[in-house]
Design a protein around this motif. Structure first.
Motif, PDB file in Angstrom:
ATOM      1  N   UNK A 137      53.782 -48.072  28.442  1.00 17.83           N
ATOM      2  CA  UNK A 137      52.799 -49.994  27.773  1.00 17.83           C
ATOM      3  C   UNK A 137      53.106 -50.696  27.344  1.00 17.83           C
ATOM      4  N   UNK A 138      53.494 -50.338  25.794  1.00 21.55           N
ATOM      5  CA  UNK A 138      54.643 -51.393  25.573  1.00 21.55           C
ATOM      6  C   UNK A 138      55.610 -52.692  25.314  1.00 21.55           C
ATOM      7  N   UNK A 139      56.432 -51.733  27.159  1.00 22.64           N
ATOM      8  CA  UNK A 139      57.580 -52.045  27.767  1.00 22.64           C
ATOM      9  C   UNK A 139      56.971 -53.435  28.725  1.00 22.64           C
ATOM     10  N   UNK A 140      55.641 -52.672  29.012  1.00 25.25           N
ATOM     11  CA  UNK A 140      54.685 -54.094  29.662  1.00 25.25           C
ATOM     12  C   UNK A 140      54.788 -55.710  28.940  1.00 25.25           C
ATOM     13  N   UNK A 141      54.252 -55.434  27.860  1.00 22.49           N
ATOM     14  CA  UNK A 141      53.499 -56.026  27.131  1.00 22.49           C
ATOM     15  C   UNK A 141      54.004 -56.950  26.340  1.00 22.49           C
TER      16      UNK A 141
END
Length: 247
Positions: free
Chosen positions: A34-38
């Motif tokens: 999720x962090x990577x996408x954000x």
């Protein structure tokens, strides 16, 4: 030194229970993805609530370390922060203090860059001191004018989170009070729930960084459900930039 945020920090999950949204990240691997996408969508920093194996919020060192390390693997250049909300330890101040002190056993890779501490919660001063001893920067959560007054006595912090949680609290009045008392530190302005998108726009008009993520809202500015944190980041940057352009 805490890295400044120009526009936006993502809040990946908050205290929402597992399953509250299909894309709500709870496990370390989910948080990392999720962090990577954000971050790819434009987030400049990551805020998360670590979870134990039972998916409940945790301040235990092994859970904090696993969550932070997972985000560092996917976003190695992005600052990572965690919550220290007192509710996580059942409002037990001593238990929270002991849990955070236990982070001393974490490696620098596992240790967060910053942690949010709510000024209104008992034990703020002691917890802030412990975090500083660990080399973890403090974000002070200010919800009300009374919190702004209390922070002026407690001393400066690298970042002040002006967080609007309820109707009737005036974010601009809180910001003015912080300035009147000479409270130093970067200001970040955001809201939760129904206040979320108005605060993103206000932050843009004022030229202040803001926050967005599934912790704060599950819907976009049009009230429609969103797919994930990355979509919220893209929408918030559009709202922030549009407000800034007409300020």
């Amino acid at each position: 030194m805490m890295s400044p945020i120009a526009r936006l920090k993502v809040a990946l999950n908050g205290s929402r229970p597992a399953g509250a949204h299909p894309a709500l990240p709870c496990t370390p691997d989910e948080l990392g993805a999720a962090a990577q996408g954000a971050v790819a969508a434009g987030a400049e920093a990551v805020h998360l609530h670590a979870r134990g194996e039972d998916t409940r919020e945790s301040l235990e060192a092994q859970d904090i370390g696993a969550a932070v390390a997972a985000v560092r693997r996917t976003c190695p250049a992005t600052p990572v922060g965690v919550s220290t909300g007192l509710w996580i330890t059942g409002k037990d101040v001593t238990k929270r203090q002991e849990a955070v002190a236990g982070w001393a056993g974490l490696t620098r890779y596992q240790r967060p860059d910053f942690a949010s501490v709510n000024v209104s919660e008992p034990g703020f001063t002691e917890l802030a001191a412990t975090l500083q001893e660990l080399g973890i920067a403090v974000e002070a959560g200010v919800w009300t004018l009374d919190d702004a007054d209390a922070l002026s006595i407690a001393g400066g912090v690298p970042r002040v989170l002006v967080e609007i949680m309820r109707a009737g609290d005036d974010p601009e009045a809180i910001l003015r009070r912080l300035d009147e008392f000479g409270v130093v530190g970067e200001r970040l302005l955001h809201g939760e729930g129904e206040h979320c998108w108005d605060l993103v726009a206000l932050a843009g008009r004022l030229g202040l960084p803001t926050r967005i993520g599934l912790e704060d809202t599950l819907t976009g500015p049009d009230g429609e459900p969103v797919a994930d944190n990355a979509e919220l980041v893209r929408l918030a940057l559009s709202v922030w930039s549009s407000a800034r352009s007409v300020a």
